[in-house]
Enzyme design. Sequence first.
Site, PDB file in Angstrom:
ATOM      1  N   HIS A  26       5.708  -5.535  11.989  1.00 17.10           N
ATOM      2  CA  HIS A  26       5.129  -5.086  10.712  1.00 17.10           C
ATOM      3  C   HIS A  26       4.562  -6.280   9.913  1.00 17.10           C
ATOM      4  CE1 HIS A  26       5.270  -1.511   7.714  1.00 17.10           C
ATOM      5  NE2 HIS A  26       4.282  -2.332   7.397  1.00 17.10           N
ATOM      6  N   GLU A  35      12.184   0.876  12.083  1.00 19.67           N
ATOM      7  CA  GLU A  35      11.923  -0.558  11.914  1.00 19.67           C
ATOM      8  C   GLU A  35      13.161  -1.256  11.383  1.00 19.67           C
ATOM      9  OE1 GLU A  35       8.317  -1.177   9.662  1.00 19.67           O
ATOM     10  OE2 GLU A  35       7.136  -0.071  11.106  1.00 19.67           O
ATOM     11  N   ASP A  37       2.010  -2.597  15.408  1.00 21.72           N
ATOM     12  CA  ASP A  37       2.592  -3.417  14.336  1.00 21.72           C
ATOM     13  C   ASP A  37       3.692  -2.644  13.621  1.00 21.72           C
ATOM     14  OD1 ASP A  37       2.658  -5.722  12.560  1.00 21.72           O
ATOM     15  OD2 ASP A  37       1.725  -4.436  11.041  1.00 21.72           O
ATOM     16  N   ARG A  68      -9.879   2.404   3.153  1.00 22.12           N
ATOM     17  CA  ARG A  68     -10.074   0.958   2.922  1.00 22.12           C
ATOM     18  C   ARG A  68     -10.004   0.138   4.210  1.00 22.12           C
ATOM     19  NH1 ARG A  68      -7.348   2.511  -2.034  1.00 22.12           N
ATOM     20  NH2 ARG A  68      -5.622   3.023  -0.661  1.00 22.12           N
ATOM     21  N   ILE A  69      -8.902   0.295   4.971  1.00 20.22           N
ATOM     22  CA  ILE A  69      -8.719  -0.560   6.150  1.00 20.22           C
ATOM     23  C   ILE A  69      -9.658  -0.130   7.286  1.00 20.22           C
ATOM     24  CG2 ILE A  69      -7.049  -1.376   7.873  1.00 20.22           C
ATOM     25  CD1 ILE A  69      -4.871  -0.978   5.653  1.00 20.22           C
ATOM     26  N   THR A  82      -4.435   5.964   8.875  1.00 20.72           N
ATOM     27  CA  THR A  82      -4.144   7.061   7.951  1.00 20.72           C
ATOM     28  C   THR A  82      -2.756   6.834   7.359  1.00 20.72           C
ATOM     29  OG1 THR A  82      -2.935   8.407   9.546  1.00 20.72           O
ATOM     30  CG2 THR A  82      -5.326   8.609   9.581  1.00 20.72           C
ATOM     31  N   ALA A 109      -0.925   1.030  11.144  1.00 23.28           N
ATOM     32  CA  ALA A 109      -0.808   1.867   9.936  1.00 23.28           C
ATOM     33  C   ALA A 109       0.656   2.205   9.655  1.00 23.28           C
ATOM     34  CB  ALA A 109      -1.657   3.118  10.092  1.00 23.28           C
ATOM     35  N   GLY A 156       1.205  -6.653   9.236  1.00 26.62           N
ATOM     36  CA  GLY A 156      -0.149  -6.363   8.744  1.00 26.62           C
ATOM     37  C   GLY A 156      -0.477  -7.052   7.430  1.00 26.62           C
ATOM     38  N   THR A 191       0.816  -1.217   0.000  1.00 26.56           N
ATOM     39  CA  THR A 191       0.000   0.000   0.000  1.00 26.56           C
ATOM     40  C   THR A 191       0.854   1.273   0.000  1.00 26.56           C
ATOM     41  OG1 THR A 191      -1.668  -1.203   1.253  1.00 26.56           O
ATOM     42  CG2 THR A 191      -1.883   1.182   1.204  1.00 26.56           C
TER      43      THR A 191
HETATM   44  P1  NAD Z   1      -6.593   4.602   2.493  1.00 25.82           P
HETATM   45  O1  NAD Z   1      -5.918   5.605   1.626  1.00 25.82           O
HETATM   46  O2  NAD Z   1      -7.639   3.738   1.902  1.00 25.82           O
HETATM   47  O3  NAD Z   1      -7.218   5.328   3.769  1.00 25.82           O
HETATM   48  C1  NAD Z   1      -6.525   6.277   4.495  1.00 25.82           C
HETATM   49  C2  NAD Z   1      -7.539   7.292   4.976  1.00 25.82           C
HETATM   50  O4  NAD Z   1      -6.888   8.192   5.854  1.00 25.82           O
HETATM   51  C3  NAD Z   1      -8.147   8.132   3.848  1.00 25.82           C
HETATM   52  O5  NAD Z   1      -9.549   7.963   3.804  1.00 25.82           O
HETATM   53  C4  NAD Z   1      -7.753   9.543   4.201  1.00 25.82           C
HETATM   54  O6  NAD Z   1      -8.743  10.513   3.871  1.00 25.82           O
HETATM   55  C5  NAD Z   1      -7.548   9.436   5.692  1.00 25.82           C
HETATM   56  N1  NAD Z   1      -6.775  10.527   6.258  1.00 25.82           N
HETATM   57  C6  NAD Z   1      -5.800  11.269   5.677  1.00 25.82           C
HETATM   58  N2  NAD Z   1      -5.385  12.233   6.526  1.00 25.82           N
HETATM   59  C7  NAD Z   1      -6.109  12.088   7.660  1.00 25.82           C
HETATM   60  C8  NAD Z   1      -6.159  12.787   8.889  1.00 25.82           C
HETATM   61  N3  NAD Z   1      -5.376  13.851   9.109  1.00 25.82           N
HETATM   62  N4  NAD Z   1      -7.019  12.363   9.830  1.00 25.82           N
HETATM   63  C9  NAD Z   1      -7.832  11.303   9.614  1.00 25.82           C
HETATM   64  N5  NAD Z   1      -7.841  10.607   8.447  1.00 25.82           N
HETATM   65  C10 NAD Z   1      -6.994  10.993   7.487  1.00 25.82           C
HETATM   66  O7  NAD Z   1      -5.408   3.725   3.128  1.00 25.82           O
HETATM   67  P2  NAD Z   1      -5.515   2.258   3.725  1.00 25.82           P
HETATM   68  O8  NAD Z   1      -5.292   1.290   2.634  1.00 25.82           O
HETATM   69  O9  NAD Z   1      -6.720   2.166   4.556  1.00 25.82           O
HETATM   70  O10 NAD Z   1      -4.187   2.252   4.639  1.00 25.82           O
HETATM   71  C11 NAD Z   1      -4.148   2.926   5.859  1.00 25.82           C
HETATM   72  C12 NAD Z   1      -2.737   2.877   6.437  1.00 25.82           C
HETATM   73  O11 NAD Z   1      -2.357   1.522   6.702  1.00 25.82           O
HETATM   74  C13 NAD Z   1      -1.638   3.435   5.532  1.00 25.82           C
HETATM   75  O12 NAD Z   1      -0.708   4.128   6.322  1.00 25.82           O
HETATM   76  C14 NAD Z   1      -0.965   2.174   4.985  1.00 25.82           C
HETATM   77  O13 NAD Z   1       0.346   2.396   4.572  1.00 25.82           O
HETATM   78  C15 NAD Z   1      -1.044   1.286   6.199  1.00 25.82           C
HETATM   79  N6  NAD Z   1      -0.915  -0.157   5.955  1.00 25.82           N
HETATM   80  C16 NAD Z   1      -0.180  -0.871   6.841  1.00 25.82           C
HETATM   81  C17 NAD Z   1      -0.070  -2.231   6.686  1.00 25.82           C
HETATM   82  C18 NAD Z   1       0.764  -3.031   7.624  1.00 25.82           C
HETATM   83  O14 NAD Z   1       1.362  -4.002   7.205  1.00 25.82           O
HETATM   84  N7  NAD Z   1       0.831  -2.697   8.893  1.00 25.82           N
HETATM   85  C19 NAD Z   1      -0.709  -2.870   5.616  1.00 25.82           C
HETATM   86  C20 NAD Z   1      -1.464  -2.114   4.734  1.00 25.82           C
HETATM   87  C21 NAD Z   1      -1.570  -0.734   4.920  1.00 25.82           C
HETATM   88  C1  MLT Z   2       1.983  -1.702   3.081  1.00 29.65           C
HETATM   89  O1  MLT Z   2       2.229  -0.501   2.973  1.00 29.65           O
HETATM   90  O2  MLT Z   2       1.488  -2.358   2.156  1.00 29.65           O
HETATM   91  C2  MLT Z   2       2.244  -2.392   4.351  1.00 29.65           C
HETATM   92  O3  MLT Z   2       3.016  -1.657   5.204  1.00 29.65           O
HETATM   93  C3  MLT Z   2       2.634  -3.797   4.242  1.00 29.65           C
HETATM   94  C4  MLT Z   2       3.944  -4.105   3.604  1.00 29.65           C
HETATM   95  O4  MLT Z   2       4.869  -3.309   3.681  1.00 29.65           O
HETATM   96  O5  MLT Z   2       4.052  -5.160   3.010  1.00 29.65           O
END
Ligand code: NAD
Ligand code: MLT
Length: 314
Positions: A282, A264, A259, A154-155, A206, A234, A284, A77
């Site tokens: 990490h 990291e 996570d 999305r998440i 976010t 996130a 997720g 992502t």
């Molecule tokens: P997404 O773009 O679908 O959703 C993110 C949301 O955050 C958006 O709707 C956006 O409007 C909102 N946002 C932006 N600024 C904001 C603020 N100041 N206050 C509140 N909301 C705000 O993204 P996603 O796919 O849901 O991913 C969310 C996070 O999770 C990202 O940081 C992504 O990198 C992370 N992620 C982590 C893992 C992991 O392995 N831990 C896996 C996938 C995604």
């Molecule tokens: C992402 O941004 O997709 C997550 O952090 C997960 C990953 O790095 O694979």
Amino acid sequence: MALTLKKVLISDEVDPKCVQILQANGVDVVKDTKLTKEQLIQEIPKYDGLIVRSATKVTADVIAAASNLKIIGRAGTGVDNIDCDAATKKGIIVMNTPGGNTLSAAELTCTMVCVLSRQVPQANDSLRAGRWDRKKFMGSEIFGKTLAIVGLGRIGKEVATRMQSFGMRTIGFDPIIPADVVAEFGVEWMSLEELWPLADYITVHTPLIPKTKNMINAEVFSKCKKGVKIINVARGGIVDEEALLEALNAGICGGAALDVFIQEPPKDFTLVQHPLVVSTPHLGANTTEAQSRVAEEIAQQFVDAMQGKSLFGA
Ligand code: NAD
Ligand code: MLT
């Protein structure tokens, strides 16, 4: 416009499906996950495509050396490990696979809510150590508690619908997604100031951007219910790690599940080793399903670019 891609480097562990799809479409693929930064800089001019996950840092100096690079793909992502400005200035396309790991990240988040409520990892450690600590691990039900979701993309949305099945009230904030839209998936939209005092659990979903850096900080903790629990699946840095440690020690925060970290792997393990903290390295997106999806998606997006189809990414 169709891109000509002859040779693609995959420099991180990506599911074999990625290689298979690219090769089936006539691309010469090299997978080398052991390159140092210096070796990457030396090798990169040979390639017109690069696919990474998280380990490879596609910094400005890598991009400067990439004399033939046309496209960078992230099997995941966030694109935090790619200098998108440097790539854009050089006319290099950057793509990601934003939906491929959504469910896995959402499921880990929900798992974190559950394990925090009953201190499952701590009780497991205690029993493994030969103790039978039934009094120490008094938990609380999730049913009837309030989950504040910051970031309802999305998440955030998938977390909301899943935790509603446990009987949680879901409240949330997102600057882009309006109240009527989040109401459709059962979330009450509120300002951040309204969220803090109501939340039993706060989960952040976010991107890490200047506006969200240290968003959960000492001031926020001062507005929260005593014992509030924090989940960050996130990006490290959305929760101020220093403030979190202070809030845990002061009894303001009743537990945290992490996570992701500012650094990291972390150099300082004080937070990770705190008795009220549950953490994962990490993970997720670390499921066979998510990894298979993101590998397939990024390869297909490269093939689509070669066939002049519309480009995808977020
Ligand atoms: P997404 O773009 O679908 O959703 C993110 C949301 O955050 C958006 O709707 C956006 O409007 C909102 N946002 C932006 N600024 C904001 C603020 N100041 N206050 C509140 N909301 C705000 O993204 P996603 O796919 O849901 O991913 C969310 C996070 O999770 C990202 O940081 C992504 O990198 C992370 N992620 C982590 C893992 C992991 O392995 N831990 C896996 C996938 C995604
Ligand atoms: C992402 O941004 O997709 C997550 O952090 C997960 C990953 O790095 O694979």
